[in-house]
Structure formats: C-alpha cells, structure tokens
Write a protein that holds these residues in place. Structure first.
Motif, PDB file in Angstrom:
ATOM      1  N   ARG A 121      25.749  51.485  44.857  1.00  0.00           N
ATOM      2  CA  ARG A 121      26.751  52.073  43.962  1.00  0.00           C
ATOM      3  C   ARG A 121      27.101  51.073  42.873  1.00  0.00           C
ATOM      4  NH1 ARG A 121      32.576  54.732  45.617  1.00  0.00           N
ATOM      5  NH2 ARG A 121      33.076  55.575  43.577  1.00  0.00           N
ATOM      6  N   PHE A 122      26.896  51.477  41.630  1.00  0.00           N
ATOM      7  CA  PHE A 122      27.207  50.625  40.494  1.00  0.00           C
ATOM      8  C   PHE A 122      28.711  50.566  40.241  1.00  0.00           C
ATOM      9  CE2 PHE A 122      22.882  52.092  39.149  1.00  0.00           C
ATOM     10  CZ  PHE A 122      22.270  50.847  39.144  1.00  0.00           C
ATOM     11  N   VAL A 123      29.149  49.512  39.576  1.00  0.00           N
ATOM     12  CA  VAL A 123      30.458  49.461  38.924  1.00  0.00           C
ATOM     13  C   VAL A 123      30.206  49.851  37.471  1.00  0.00           C
ATOM     14  CG1 VAL A 123      32.366  47.994  38.188  1.00  0.00           C
ATOM     15  CG2 VAL A 123      31.373  47.690  40.458  1.00  0.00           C
ATOM     16  N   PHE A 153      38.813  57.239  37.761  1.00  0.00           N
ATOM     17  CA  PHE A 153      38.316  55.864  37.834  1.00  0.00           C
ATOM     18  C   PHE A 153      39.498  54.908  37.894  1.00  0.00           C
ATOM     19  CE2 PHE A 153      38.857  57.072  33.418  1.00  0.00           C
ATOM     20  CZ  PHE A 153      39.631  56.025  32.917  1.00  0.00           C
ATOM     21  N   THR A 154      39.214  53.672  38.277  1.00  0.00           N
ATOM     22  CA  THR A 154      40.222  52.618  38.244  1.00  0.00           C
ATOM     23  C   THR A 154      39.642  51.427  37.484  1.00  0.00           C
ATOM     24  OG1 THR A 154      41.105  53.298  40.400  1.00  0.00           O
ATOM     25  CG2 THR A 154      41.722  51.107  39.596  1.00  0.00           C
ATOM     26  N   THR A 155      40.236  51.113  36.359  1.00  0.00           N
ATOM     27  CA  THR A 155      39.775  49.997  35.542  1.00  0.00           C
ATOM     28  C   THR A 155      40.197  48.688  36.191  1.00  0.00           C
ATOM     29  OG1 THR A 155      39.977  51.362  33.566  1.00  0.00           O
ATOM     30  CG2 THR A 155      39.853  48.982  33.230  1.00  0.00           C
ATOM     31  N   LEU A 156      39.279  47.722  36.208  1.00  0.00           N
ATOM     32  CA  LEU A 156      39.589  46.416  36.764  1.00  0.00           C
ATOM     33  C   LEU A 156      40.510  45.654  35.808  1.00  0.00           C
ATOM     34  CD1 LEU A 156      37.106  47.318  38.427  1.00  0.00           C
ATOM     35  CD2 LEU A 156      36.375  44.932  38.463  1.00  0.00           C
ATOM     36  N   THR A 157      41.262  44.730  36.360  1.00  0.00           N
ATOM     37  CA  THR A 157      42.237  43.959  35.590  1.00  0.00           C
ATOM     38  C   THR A 157      41.652  42.612  35.187  1.00  0.00           C
ATOM     39  OG1 THR A 157      44.102  45.019  36.710  1.00  0.00           O
ATOM     40  CG2 THR A 157      44.527  42.889  35.686  1.00  0.00           C
ATOM     41  N   GLY A 158      41.955  42.195  33.959  1.00  0.00           N
ATOM     42  CA  GLY A 158      41.488  40.897  33.482  1.00  0.00           C
ATOM     43  C   GLY A 158      42.371  40.376  32.366  1.00  0.00           C
ATOM     44  N   MET A 159      42.266  39.089  32.101  1.00  0.00           N
ATOM     45  CA  MET A 159      43.031  38.430  31.039  1.00  0.00           C
ATOM     46  C   MET A 159      42.052  37.761  30.087  1.00  0.00           C
ATOM     47  SD  MET A 159      46.482  37.431  30.483  1.00  0.00           S
ATOM     48  CE  MET A 159      47.241  36.851  31.997  1.00  0.00           C
ATOM     49  N   VAL A 160      42.237  37.978  28.785  1.00  0.00           N
ATOM     50  CA  VAL A 160      41.348  37.400  27.774  1.00  0.00           C
ATOM     51  C   VAL A 160      42.194  36.692  26.725  1.00  0.00           C
ATOM     52  CG1 VAL A 160      39.536  37.854  26.072  1.00  0.00           C
ATOM     53  CG2 VAL A 160      39.680  39.256  28.150  1.00  0.00           C
ATOM     54  N   ASP A 161      41.784  35.483  26.357  1.00  0.00           N
ATOM     55  CA  ASP A 161      42.475  34.715  25.316  1.00  0.00           C
ATOM     56  C   ASP A 161      42.027  35.217  23.946  1.00  0.00           C
ATOM     57  OD1 ASP A 161      43.641  33.259  27.343  1.00  0.00           O
ATOM     58  OD2 ASP A 161      42.166  31.641  27.251  1.00  0.00           O
ATOM     59  N   CYS A 162      42.592  36.335  23.528  1.00  0.00           N
ATOM     60  CA  CYS A 162      42.132  37.011  22.318  1.00  0.00           C
ATOM     61  C   CYS A 162      42.646  36.372  21.031  1.00  0.00           C
ATOM     62  CB  CYS A 162      42.528  38.481  22.366  1.00  0.00           C
ATOM     63  SG  CYS A 162      41.532  39.468  23.528  1.00  0.00           S
ATOM     64  N   VAL A 170      35.415  43.182  24.012  1.00  0.00           N
ATOM     65  CA  VAL A 170      35.926  43.101  25.381  1.00  0.00           C
ATOM     66  C   VAL A 170      35.692  44.480  25.996  1.00  0.00           C
ATOM     67  CG1 VAL A 170      37.926  42.742  26.868  1.00  0.00           C
ATOM     68  CG2 VAL A 170      37.693  41.410  24.751  1.00  0.00           C
ATOM     69  N   HIS A 171      34.766  44.572  26.942  1.00  0.00           N
ATOM     70  CA  HIS A 171      34.488  45.842  27.613  1.00  0.00           C
ATOM     71  C   HIS A 171      35.269  45.901  28.934  1.00  0.00           C
ATOM     72  CE1 HIS A 171      31.510  46.474  24.593  1.00  0.00           C
ATOM     73  NE2 HIS A 171      30.745  45.466  24.995  1.00  0.00           N
ATOM     74  N   PHE A 172      35.295  47.079  29.559  1.00  0.00           N
ATOM     75  CA  PHE A 172      36.210  47.300  30.677  1.00  0.00           C
ATOM     76  C   PHE A 172      35.483  47.820  31.919  1.00  0.00           C
ATOM     77  CE2 PHE A 172      38.552  48.380  26.694  1.00  0.00           C
ATOM     78  CZ  PHE A 172      39.221  47.167  26.591  1.00  0.00           C
ATOM     79  N   PRO A 173      35.172  46.934  32.864  1.00  0.00           N
ATOM     80  CA  PRO A 173      34.581  47.384  34.134  1.00  0.00           C
ATOM     81  C   PRO A 173      35.565  48.284  34.889  1.00  0.00           C
ATOM     82  CG  PRO A 173      34.391  45.004  33.865  1.00  0.00           C
ATOM     83  CD  PRO A 173      35.328  45.483  32.815  1.00  0.00           C
ATOM     84  N   ALA A 174      35.018  49.232  35.609  1.00  0.00           N
ATOM     85  CA  ALA A 174      35.866  50.167  36.347  1.00  0.00           C
ATOM     86  C   ALA A 174      35.115  50.689  37.558  1.00  0.00           C
ATOM     87  CB  ALA A 174      36.301  51.333  35.460  1.00  0.00           C
ATOM     88  N   ARG A 175      35.868  51.075  38.549  1.00  0.00           N
ATOM     89  CA  ARG A 175      35.284  51.709  39.741  1.00  0.00           C
ATOM     90  C   ARG A 175      35.561  53.200  39.676  1.00  0.00           C
ATOM     91  NH1 ARG A 175      36.538  53.146  45.143  1.00  0.00           N
ATOM     92  NH2 ARG A 175      34.858  52.650  46.595  1.00  0.00           N
ATOM     93  N   TRP A 176      34.513  53.993  39.729  1.00  0.00           N
ATOM     94  CA  TRP A 176      34.673  55.453  39.729  1.00  0.00           C
ATOM     95  C   TRP A 176      35.000  55.872  41.160  1.00  0.00           C
ATOM     96  CZ3 TRP A 176      34.101  58.198  35.122  1.00  0.00           C
ATOM     97  CH2 TRP A 176      34.338  59.572  35.230  1.00  0.00           C
ATOM     98  N   HIS A 177      36.291  56.089  41.417  1.00  0.00           N
ATOM     99  CA  HIS A 177      36.707  56.309  42.802  1.00  0.00           C
ATOM    100  C   HIS A 177      36.661  57.776  43.222  1.00  0.00           C
ATOM    101  CE1 HIS A 177      40.674  56.574  40.598  1.00  0.00           C
ATOM    102  NE2 HIS A 177      40.694  57.690  41.288  1.00  0.00           N
TER     103      HIS A 177
END
Length: 237
Positions: A121-123, A153-162, A170-177
């Motif tokens: 199963r992909f993310v 889906f649930t988008t993963l959380t992250g912090m970026v020094d923009c 900045v793309h957004f990994p997510a799990r299709w739940h």
C-alpha cells in the motif's frame, strides 16, 4: 506576531503558465466545510435533558479551523475501487518544469516501522504547485485540514522553514484511510492547512499552584460553569 497587530504576509507563487488555471491557497476562514455551516448551534443533550451548545459554538474548535491557510487540490480526482485517475488541462512547463499530475506516491518502504505502514500500500502525495515564502524567522506548520474528519485521507504533518526554503515546492504526503471511498474528490478540496510559526527558544517550567493561583483557577472554573460563552466574550482574541 507583530505587537501593532499589522498583517504579516505569506507569499504564494505559481508558474506563470498556471496563473488562473489552478485554485489558489485561501485563508482558512473562507474554506469552511458545508457540514459546519449547516450544523445547528445547539442540540438536545439526553444526559443533561436540555439544549446545549454544539462544537459550532466552541471557539477553540472553530478558531483552529479558520486560522492559517488552506492548500487546494489542483484538479478533480476520480477514485474507483482503489484506483485514482484524473484529467487536467494544465500546460507543459516552460522556463520552469513542474509536475502536471495532482498526486504522486511514496513507496511503502519509506514508512516501514511506523503506524502508516501496510504491505502493498502506497502513501499518496498531493502535488502542490505554489511556492510558499514566509517572513524572516518564520516556519510553516503543515498538517491535515483541521477537524476535517469527513475527508477520505489524512495528510501527514510537517514543519518547513519557508523563510529560507521558498523557491521550490512543498508537497503533502497523505494516507488514504477510507478504502471504501468511490467517487470524485473535487478540484479545490483542501489537502493541507498551514500555520505560520515564529521560531523562538522555549523552555518548560512546572510548579505547584500557589494559594492565589488556586483561588483564581477555582473562581474561573465556577464562572465558566455559571456563565455560558464566557471564554468567547472575555478571553477570545
């Protein structure tokens, strides 16, 4: 935030070829879901046997949903029996190359050992075609659109020094739940929410309450029990 309450700007930029062709980021206050707008402000509580406020009247719940900015899905996604397809009319890149697909994928090996891992199963990864620039000293906290439990889906959380990293995506990994979801996820659906965070040094301090602090805490607790909406009237900014 600034002491004089002046607005601080987050700059979103897209390739010139895409201007007007992809939905722009928006203040989260303009992207509230239909279910929140439609739900009642009060409902009958069978335990207390009276009408009581719903979360629609809970300032922390709503303020979190209306803060920051929402990043949108760039085109419709059709989901059928676990397969994701799309059809968009985005032009090819010119001076700047950019992906034309709305989603990418992370191999399962990238989350092995985490609760996200499932064999075969992909993310998924939502593609964002807006670069994002924060003011000096600010990072951006990216997370799933707040309280959007209705999304499949649930988008993963992250912090970026923009403030420093702002000339690429900045793309957004997510799990299709919701594996039973079949249908269309519409263009413009929020796939991430971002909050500016000022980088500062913090330390935690713990202590037992003093008698005065204990008295104030008890007084406020009693007032909140007596006066409906006290936080909203007196403490909310």
């Amino acid at each position: 935030m600034s002491n004089n309450n002046e607005a601080i700007t987050i700059k979103f930029r897209c390739p010139a070829e895409l201007e007007g062709k992809i939905p722009p980021p928006m203040p989260a206050s303009l992207g509230l879901p239909g279910w929140l707008k439609a739900m009642p402000t009060q409902a009958f509580n069978t335990m207390s046997n009276r009408e009581e406020d719903t979360v629609k009247r809970c300032p922390p719940f709503v303020d979190a949903m209306t803060s920051g900015f929402l990043l949108p899905l760039i085109c419709d996604l059709k989901v059928e029996n676990g397969a994701i397809t799309w059809d968009n009319d985005l032009p090819a890149g010119g001076a700047l190359e950019f992906p034309r697909s709305p989603v990418g994928f992370h191999d399962e090996s990238q989350v092995v050992g985490s609760p996200l891992f499932e064999p075969d199963r992909f993310v998924i990864k939502f593609v964002n075609l807006w670069t994002i620039e924060a003011p000096p000293g600010y990072s951006l906290f990216f997370t799933h659109p707040v309280n959007r439990f209705d999304l499949p889906f649930t988008t993963l959380t992250g912090m970026v020094d923009c403030d420093l990293f702002h000339d690429s995506w900045v793309h957004f990994p997510a799990r299709w739940h919701d594996t039973s979801f079949n249908g269309v996820l519409p263009k413009g659906t929020p796939v991430a929410q971002c909050f500016p965070v000022k980088r500062e040094n913090w330390v935690a301090q713990t202590a037992a309450m003093t008698p005065d602090e204990t008295s104030r805490a008890q007084e406020l607790t009693n007032r909140m029990a007596r006066e409906s909406g006290l936080y909203r009237r007196q403490f909310r900014t």
